[in-house]
Each structure stands twice: as structure tokens, then as C-alpha cells.
Design an enzyme around this catalytic site. Structure first.
Site, PDB file in Angstrom:
ATOM      1  N   GLY A   1     -13.019  17.596 -81.378  1.00 23.87           N
ATOM      2  CA  GLY A   1     -12.780  18.076 -80.030  1.00 23.87           C
ATOM      3  C   GLY A   1     -12.825  16.999 -78.968  1.00 23.87           C
ATOM      4  O   GLY A   1     -11.989  16.976 -78.059  1.00 23.87           O
TER       5      GLY A   1
ATOM      6  N   THR B   1     -11.739  25.888 -86.406  1.00 24.98           N
ATOM      7  CA  THR B   1     -11.058  26.562 -85.303  1.00 24.98           C
ATOM      8  C   THR B   1      -9.850  27.353 -85.806  1.00 24.98           C
ATOM      9  O   THR B   1      -9.222  26.972 -86.781  1.00 24.98           O
ATOM     10  CB  THR B   1     -10.592  25.462 -84.331  1.00 24.98           C
ATOM     11  OG1 THR B   1     -11.745  24.815 -83.835  1.00 24.98           O
ATOM     12  CG2 THR B   1      -9.767  26.005 -83.196  1.00 24.98           C
TER      13      THR B   1
END
Lengths: 328, 328
Positions: B241, B187
Site C-alpha cells: 500500500g 485486498t
């Protein structure tokens, strides 16, 4: 007192809500009001009976919300509103405060009880938040009841959908019947604490009336509309989803309790009457601690809610404050 | 000192990251390492130049993340990983700390720069979080660059996709070229504070390698992977996540600063090294306050990050701590 005795006498309880909004008391017929109270009590009792028997707060929240989803009065499950294009997209989340396990599903169109699906997503332990077909694949994996999207079509919501589209004035006929003259924030939710002191929170909704297809609200977003933490509290919120999302309202309540040592009532009061109101948001919150302190606050005219604890607290209310109706 | 002078000397700055993971230093060739540092510096400078000229932190975050999205090295934009079915589903969010305005988009398959889309969703001011086609309709409304989903196909990610599917061992050839021997949590994100003291945070990702199509991670969820509040801080997180979602990690950092008065460094340290680690999660966080204190913490072996402030702090690092590489 032995440890067993302490465990056995640990308080348990739950609260449920079915939305908050600007319900006009004069439009609330005795029949509709009676239907609302009956449904709220049925949801509460479904959860409480399980807690009494020693079931988990997860079981209690799932049972209570399932009753509310299966009631046409509320904007969740069968009573879900229409989207802009005339379909239905439901969302739900469930979170356990024990290990912060959680599951959420958005854009659900064919699962009868989204809260059951949220629980299965949580227990499955892979993804936490799933969209549409991905979530519905889990529903099939667990043999959850599937329905056609038209299952969520109801005459009252259709009238509302058409009215909000400007196609025609809402046919107010339906208001006196099974449906409800308040749909603003008709989300449903439940929070529970069981005899083990485990907290759980769940929220389920059809979302905003005539919402853009593909809009995600706060209900299924952990920290926004739903959060649970045994060290803090379990929270289910309802109201203007976008503002609740931006505030991470539920997590903020939990953090007030954990980080600042606020009482649950102060934490919820601040979140609803200061924070939410300051950002122009309306809505309401129910919350519970692991020893079954239950709180409800809303900054709207009305909120549908009920609670019951092993300490003997019991209430069902539409106006007023806390879990009591009080004066109009 | 006049008020103007105070305003003019208000510190500004930003930090960027491009993921955290268990990068093996021995696999990191000089050429790849140099490419990574160059990309991080390019992103940082794109943002910093804007801040210098008095642009908003929103502009700076968008510019910095766009550079990272356009770099094949990182798991966002063009370098996004493959989903289980061999496509790409991107997600991004951007939040301004001034009025807690925010926009997020998930399941994006045809928008070249999801962070630009997140900004447009924020500025449009209707929904906050949109899925797939709904988000892509906004991209068209704002004439954002659209691409075929195959634009996100890259040879390195394809090898990784096939390897993770067990079809074949990853062809390690690509590692020494433009792509990267670390993809765990690739990310990208940026946090900035501008000369007005407004904080902004943004995060963009291709998500988990071979993720279930329709899985939503933490990046685009406000309070989880992204949050910004002028009274607290701006945060962009990367890592597992599902755990970041369950913790509402970013909101927790903000609340430590606001509710408990923690320093930014203590708030981030606790969130990463106590909270995230306690739940078995790995990852990292960059954060900034409105007077441009910048912090970076991670509990993985490596995190790609860079920072620059008007106070003269400047760094780019892969290993080490803070924004310095230090000893391996």
C-alpha cells in the site's frame, strides 16, 4: 565547466501559498494586506535562507510551512478553522521527489505543527498515511510540540464557525484586525528545489469551515493536494478538496510533465483552468521543477503566494497572475 | 447500422481480483484452490448478470465486491486481517468514471460491507473520503448492515495475527480448510464497463496484517488503489500500500492512457513491471476501458482474478498471466 561548477550553480528556489478564494479587494484593509504579505515573505525567506546555505528542499518546505502554520491569518496550524462540532482537525503531507518518499497525517488535533509530523512520518519510513491517534503517537516518538486542541481556538475562526452554523451573523469586527476576510480555501503549502535538484512539496490545512468531523480533504492525500517527483515537479494545491481528490490533480500535473513532456506552466494551466474549472472546482496550485522553474495558477479571485529563486525571481502577490499582483 | 444498434451492441464486462502475493503452489490444496475459484467466479457472475440486464457498472462492481467481502477466504469484509491491537479496520473506495464521482471510507470497524458504504458516500455527494465514525454515520443514514467488530474475527486470521506477533508459530491446520495460505495482499477489487460505456472501479480491504491501528493504505485513496475515468480506464490495485500510495499508481495508469495514448495493456504493464517493481513494490492491477478491454498484470507469484466480457472472454486464474493460469 567542471561537474562541481555545474553543481554549484544549479538553480534553487521555492514558492509558498496560503490559500485561494474569492477575497473581496474592497474588504482588504491596508493593515490586513500588509500582514498577509509580511507573513508570506517571512515563510518564503525562512525556506530560501536554508536553500542558500545548501539545505535540502525538505528542510526548506518544512521551515516555510511552519511559519505559515504559526500565523493566525491562515487556515493551518494555529489559524485552523473549526469543525462542525467546534473542534479542530488538521491535516498535512510532505513528499520528497528524490525517492517519492512521503508522509501524511489526517485528523490531527494536538500537534502544533502538522507539517513537522508529516515529515517525521516520511522519515520514519513505515506507514505513509496515518489517522489521528496513530499519527499523534509518531509525534510523541519524535518529541514534537503537542498542544491542547483549544490552542487552535481563535476569535476570528470562532465567529466564522458560528456564522456558518447560522447561530449569528459573523461579527465582522475581527476582519480589520489580525484575521482575514477570506477563508474559503485557506490551506497553506510550499514547493522547493534545492542545490542538488531535489524537489519537495508540502501542504497543511485546517480543512473546510465547519466540516464533518472525520472528513479527509485533498491536502494530505498524495497525488491530490500534494505530490513531488524529481523527474516531473513538486506541487501543492488548495481549493475544493473533494474535486481535487476526484481529479488526483497534483499527480495529473506531474504526469503531464513526465508523460507528455508539457512545460510546467502548460501542465499547471491545464489542470487549473481546464480540468479543475470543468468540474466546477475553484482553487490554485503552486509548482516547481528540479531546476527551479516556479509556476502559480488559480481560478479564484485571489491567491496568497510568494516565490524566490536563485535566478533572482522574487515575488509576493494576492491578486494578479503568476507571482505578480498586476491590475485588480 | 443505426445508432441504436451500435448502442445495443456496445461491449460490456468486468474483472475482479482478490489479492496478489507469493502463494506457494505446493501449499495450495485442491480443496482450497477450488474454493478460491468458486468464489472468484461467483463474484464475477454476480456482476456480469447485472451488466447483461443493462445495470450500471456501479451496480456490477458493488455486487461483485460484496460477494468477495462476504467470503472468508479474502482479506476484505468478513475475512479481514487483524490490526496490531487485535481488532479490524477496513477500508474501501468506489469511483465512477462518468463524472469522476467517488466515495471512500477508512478505519471502518462496524460495517459489514465497506464497498456498499463507499458507494453511499459517493452517491450522497458531500464528502469524498471519510474516517471511522464519520463514515459509519453515513452507513446508519442509509441503513447499511452493521456488525460488531468481532464479526470480522476468524480462526485463520487469528492464527496469522498471533504468528505475526511472534506469540506462536501459525497453526497451519487452518490452511487446508476454508482459509488461505496467502495473505500478503489479500485486498479485493472489481472494475466494470456497462452497456452505456460507463466505467467503474472499486477496492475493499482489511489492510496489512497486524497494521498499526489508524494506518491508511492505498485501497481507499483515489488515484492510488482505485481510480475510474471513462476517457481512460477503471483500475483496482492490490499490493504494498505505501508504495502504491507514493506512486499514485492507478492515476498513473489512467494518465498513460489519456495523456500518452498508451494501450491499456502497455499502461498497466509499465505501471506494474517497471514502476512498482522499480520501487521494490509487489502487487497487481486489474483495469478496464469503456469498451470493455480488460487487463490484469502482477509482479507477484500469484494473483486471484477472473473476468468476463460480452465479447465472450471469460477466465478465472491464480497463476499464469492475464486471465489464464498457463504453466506453473
Amino acid at each position: 565547466m567542471s561537474i562541481d561548477a555545474v553543481t554549484a550553480t544549479r538553480a534553487y528556489g521555492l514558492a509558498v501559498h496560503a490559500g485561494a478564494g474569492s477575497l473581496d479587494r474592497t474588504l482588504l484593509t491596508a493593515r490586513v494586506e500588509s500582514n498577509i504579505r509580511t507573513a508570506l515573505e517571512a515563510a518564503r525567506e525562512a525556506g530560501f535562507r536554508l536553500l542558500e546555505r545548501g539545505a535540502s528542499s525538505i528542510d526548506a518546505v518544512e521551515a516555510a510551512i511552519t511559519v505559515l502554520e504559526d500565523c493566525e491569518l491562515f487556515n493551518a496550524g494555529v489559524g485552523s478553522v473549526y469543525t462542525a462540532t467546534g473542534g479542530h482537525e488538521l491535516e498535512a503531507a510532505l513528499m520528497s521527489g528524490r525517492h517519492l518518499a512521503a508522509g501524511g497525517a489526517v485528523r490531527i488535533s494536538t500537534v502544533k505543527n502538522p507539517i513537522r509530523l508529516a515529515r517525521r512520518i516520511m522519515e520514519r519510513g513505515h506507514e505513509v498515511l496515518l489517522v489521528g491517534d496513530a499519527a499523534e503517537a509518531v509525534a510523541r516518538e519524535f518529541d514534537l510540540e503537542e498542544v491542547a486542541n483549544s490552542y487552535f481556538d481563535t476569535p476570528g475562526r470562532l465567529a466564522e464557525h458560528q456564522g456558518a452554523l447560522g447561530a449569528a451573523a459573523i461579527d465582522r469586527e475581527w476582519e480589520g484586525n489580525s484575521l482575514l476576510p477570506m477563508t474559503e480555501y485557506g490551506t497553506v503549502g510550499a514547493v522547493a528545489a534545492d542545490q542538488q535538484g531535489d524537489v519537495c512539496a508540502g501542504t497543511s490545512t485546517g480543512g473546510l469551515v465547519n466540516k464533518t468531523d472525520g472528513r479527509i480533504g485533498d491536502s494530505a492525500v498524495l497525488g491530490a493536494g500534494t505530490y513531488a517527483d524529481n523527474n516531473g515537479c513538486g506541487i501543492s494545491a488548495t481549493g475544493q478538496g473533494e474535486i481535487i481528490l476526484r481529479l488526483s490533480l497534483a499527480k495529473g500535473i506531474n504526469d503531464r510533465v513526465i508523460m507528455r513532456g508539457s512545460s510546467l506552466s502548460l501542465a499547471v494551466h491545464e489542470a487549473v483552468h481546464n480540468e479543475l474549472s470543468r468540474y466546477g472546482g475553484s482553487g490554485g496550485v503552486i509548482a516547481i521543477t528540479s531546476n527551479s522553474e516556479v509556476v502559480c495558477e488559480f481560478n479564484t479571485k485571489a491567491m496568497f503566494r510568494a516565490c524566490r529563486t536563485s535566478r533572482g525571481e522574487v515575488g509576493v502577490a494576492i491578486f494578479g497572475a503568476g507571482f505578480k499582483d498586476g491590475d485588480p
